[in-house]
Design a protein around this motif. Structure first.
Motif, PDB file in Angstrom:
ATOM      1  N   GLN A 264       4.584 -20.023  -4.560  1.00  0.00           N
ATOM      2  CA  GLN A 264       3.599 -19.573  -3.582  1.00  0.00           C
ATOM      3  C   GLN A 264       2.266 -19.465  -4.286  1.00  0.00           C
ATOM      4  N   ALA A 265       1.241 -20.108  -3.736  1.00  0.00           N
ATOM      5  CA  ALA A 265      -0.058 -20.182  -4.400  1.00  0.00           C
ATOM      6  C   ALA A 265      -0.740 -18.819  -4.463  1.00  0.00           C
ATOM      7  N   LEU A 266      -1.722 -18.713  -5.348  1.00  0.00           N
ATOM      8  CA  LEU A 266      -2.497 -17.488  -5.488  1.00  0.00           C
ATOM      9  C   LEU A 266      -3.204 -17.151  -4.175  1.00  0.00           C
ATOM     10  N   ASP A 267      -3.097 -15.865  -3.774  1.00  0.00           N
ATOM     11  CA  ASP A 267      -3.741 -15.449  -2.534  1.00  0.00           C
ATOM     12  C   ASP A 267      -4.960 -14.577  -2.822  1.00  0.00           C
ATOM     13  N   VAL A 268      -5.571 -14.048  -1.777  1.00  0.00           N
ATOM     14  CA  VAL A 268      -6.807 -13.282  -1.931  1.00  0.00           C
ATOM     15  C   VAL A 268      -6.578 -11.966  -2.668  1.00  0.00           C
ATOM     16  N   ASN A 269      -5.314 -11.539  -2.762  1.00  0.00           N
ATOM     17  CA  ASN A 269      -4.993 -10.313  -3.488  1.00  0.00           C
ATOM     18  C   ASN A 269      -4.594 -10.576  -4.929  1.00  0.00           C
ATOM     19  N   ALA A 289      -8.256 -17.888  -9.569  1.00  0.00           N
ATOM     20  CA  ALA A 289      -8.179 -19.335  -9.805  1.00  0.00           C
ATOM     21  C   ALA A 289      -7.279 -20.001  -8.771  1.00  0.00           C
ATOM     22  N   THR A 290      -7.723 -19.985  -7.524  1.00  0.00           N
ATOM     23  CA  THR A 290      -6.896 -20.533  -6.445  1.00  0.00           C
ATOM     24  C   THR A 290      -6.733 -22.041  -6.546  1.00  0.00           C
ATOM     25  N   SER A 291      -7.654 -22.715  -7.237  1.00  0.00           N
ATOM     26  CA  SER A 291      -7.549 -24.169  -7.376  1.00  0.00           C
ATOM     27  C   SER A 291      -6.562 -24.570  -8.470  1.00  0.00           C
ATOM     28  N   GLN A 292      -6.103 -23.622  -9.282  1.00  0.00           N
ATOM     29  CA  GLN A 292      -5.193 -23.935 -10.378  1.00  0.00           C
ATOM     30  C   GLN A 292      -3.804 -23.331 -10.190  1.00  0.00           C
TER      31      GLN A 292
END
Length: 463
Positions: A264-269, A289-292
């Motif tokens: 599950q990708a990095l979220d705003v939290n 680092a939501t793009s990584q």
């Protein structure tokens, strides 16, 4: 092994304990968020080499360790390259050494192949779970010479790897048990979902639970065993609860180092999941680092458990697809530097470290080897990636020399002129190959290496 070109655009394994000592920048290579821990705790990841046991770049002394293998008391001899293990013990990340108190291995699946799509998209369907294969997957067939891509449906295999619990597994090791399942015990691990009466699901596998005392609640990570199918349903004879949820790799307060795939990708939290373990990245330089920190990326995380959340102190991302590839060749004279930890293939120096998977495919069963055991006549296949303009081996395979060529390179090519390309700094003469084209994609080149140039006799595009 002469495997097909691998098309899955997911990361390969890193090179390691040395890499973790600094932070790498740029779009390619290994990304490291500063931090790191040491001491007593839990280490979970694939076995990359033996002597002692190497996991996550740490060499663990096993002299006093206990071993549990598929729920039975075992020994180090029962382990193999590519198995994902859980080690309880102490470690010193600075010196890349540790002492194991206990080592546990439990396969994710021992089951039958439903579909084999390795040639099409590098996946198998086993017990209705999607098994993804990449360049670092170890394949072991102790029965005969059948290649992974040729395994027929109803073959029985054991799979180890990184799972999201919901039907998708990135395989680190696949071992053939039988080419035709004869009705022996099967097992599959995953998260209980879609309970309806006496049935439930593990991924896409529908399980008949009428023969077990009770079905655990949805979200419970379980191991289900049985030896038959009825009307397309897998009939459960027993069910063991592995965890009350799919996100609890260790107890509150324990130090953890875990290798896995981001599910599950990095979220705003600043939360993401690794093998479904919930990770808080807010204390690292990869915060935001939501793009990584994206789905499918392989990473190692070090930190401390806070309840069921792993508070990350260090995150190391593995190389992205565009930075990975392969160099294969006869080793030649004076091309191994044991003290420096390097091998040289086709004129390119490649770093080898504690995280490099060392697989000897010349043995009857996949085995390990060390750099000081190599000879000039050995044929090496190096799965590589770039890290700050340095080539690093995620995997070295010792193989038989191909009959029709002595060198192979796989990667994204740069055009030099009308008859010359370059991959990983290796000059390739394409004048003897007709009707090929490429554009910012991975290609596989085979040929003979002569006077510092790879003379191509075949070029295959990887879509």
């Amino acid at each position: 092994m002469n495997r097909p070109i691998l098309k899955i655009l997911i990361s390969l394994a890193l090179g390691a304990s040395l890499v973790t000592l600094y932070s790498c920048g740029g779009a390619g290579g290994t990304q490291v968020a500063d931090g790191g821990i040491g001491g007593t705790g839990i280490t979970q990841g694939r076995v990359t080499s033996f002597g002692s046991v190497f996991v996550n770049g740490i060499e663990f002394n096993t002299d006093s360790a206990s071993f549990t293998v598929n729920d039975l008391t075992g020994s180090q001899d029962d382990l193999a390259i590519g198995m994902v293990v859980r080690i309880s013990g102490s470690s010193d990340t600075t010196n890349a050494t540790g002492t194991a108190d206990s080592i546990t291995y439990d396969s994710l699946i021992e089951g039958v192949i439903n579909n084999n799509n390795i040639i099409l998209n590098n996946t198998l369907t086993v017990m209705q779970q999607t098994i993804i294969v990449d360049g670092d997957t170890v394949y072991d067939n102790p029965i005969d010479a059948t290649l992974l891509e040729d395994l027929p449906p109803n073959s029985e295999v054991e799979v180890s790897g990184f799972t999201n619990g919901n039907g998708t597994i990135l395989a680190t090791r696949i071992e053939v048990i039988s080419l035709a399942w004869a009705g022996d015990e099967l097992e599959v691990s995953g998260v209980v979902s879609a309970i309806s009466g006496d049935t439930f699901r593990i991924g896409s596998l529908v399980v008949d639970g009428s023969g077990i005392p009770s079905i655990p609640p949805e979200g419970t990570f379980v191991e289900v065993e049985g030896n038959r199918f009825s009307g397309g349903l897998f009939v459960a004879e027993s069910i063991d609860i592995e965890s009350e949820s799919d996100s609890a790799v260790a107890e509150d307060g324990e130090e953890v180092e875990i290798e896995g795939q981001i599910t599950q990708a990095l979220d705003v939290n600043n939360l993401f999941t690794l093998n479904s373990q919930l990770v808080d990245a807010s204390g690292t330089t990869l915060s935001g680092a939501t793009s990584q920190l994206t789905i499918g990326r392989v990473a190692e995380v070090e930190g401390v458990m806070n309840g069921n959340i792993l508070l990350a102190e260090e995150i190391e991302l593995k190389a992205a697809a565009a930075d990975r590839g392969e160099i294969s060749a006869i080793l030649g004279i004076d091309n191994v530097d044991v003290s420096a930890g390097t091998v040289t293939l086709l004129g390119r120096t490649i770093r080898v470290d504690n995280s490099t998977i060392m697989e000897n495919d010349e043995e009857d069963e996949s085995a390990s080897f060390t750099l000081d055991q190599l000879t000039s006549s050995d044929y090496l296949e190096a799965k590589i990636y770039t890290d700050n303009n340095t080539l690093v081996a995620s995997k070295l395979e010792l193989e038989q020399i191909p009959s029709n060529h002595n060198a192979e390179v796989e990667g994204i090519a740069n055009l030099v002129d009308s008859s010359t390309i370059e991959i990983f700094g290796i000059t390739i003469d394409t004048s003897g190959v007709d009707d090929y084209s490429f554009s910012n994609q991975i290609i596989e080149v085979k040929g003979d290496f002569v006077n510092g140039v790879l003379i191509a006799d075949s070029i295959k595009e990887d879509d």
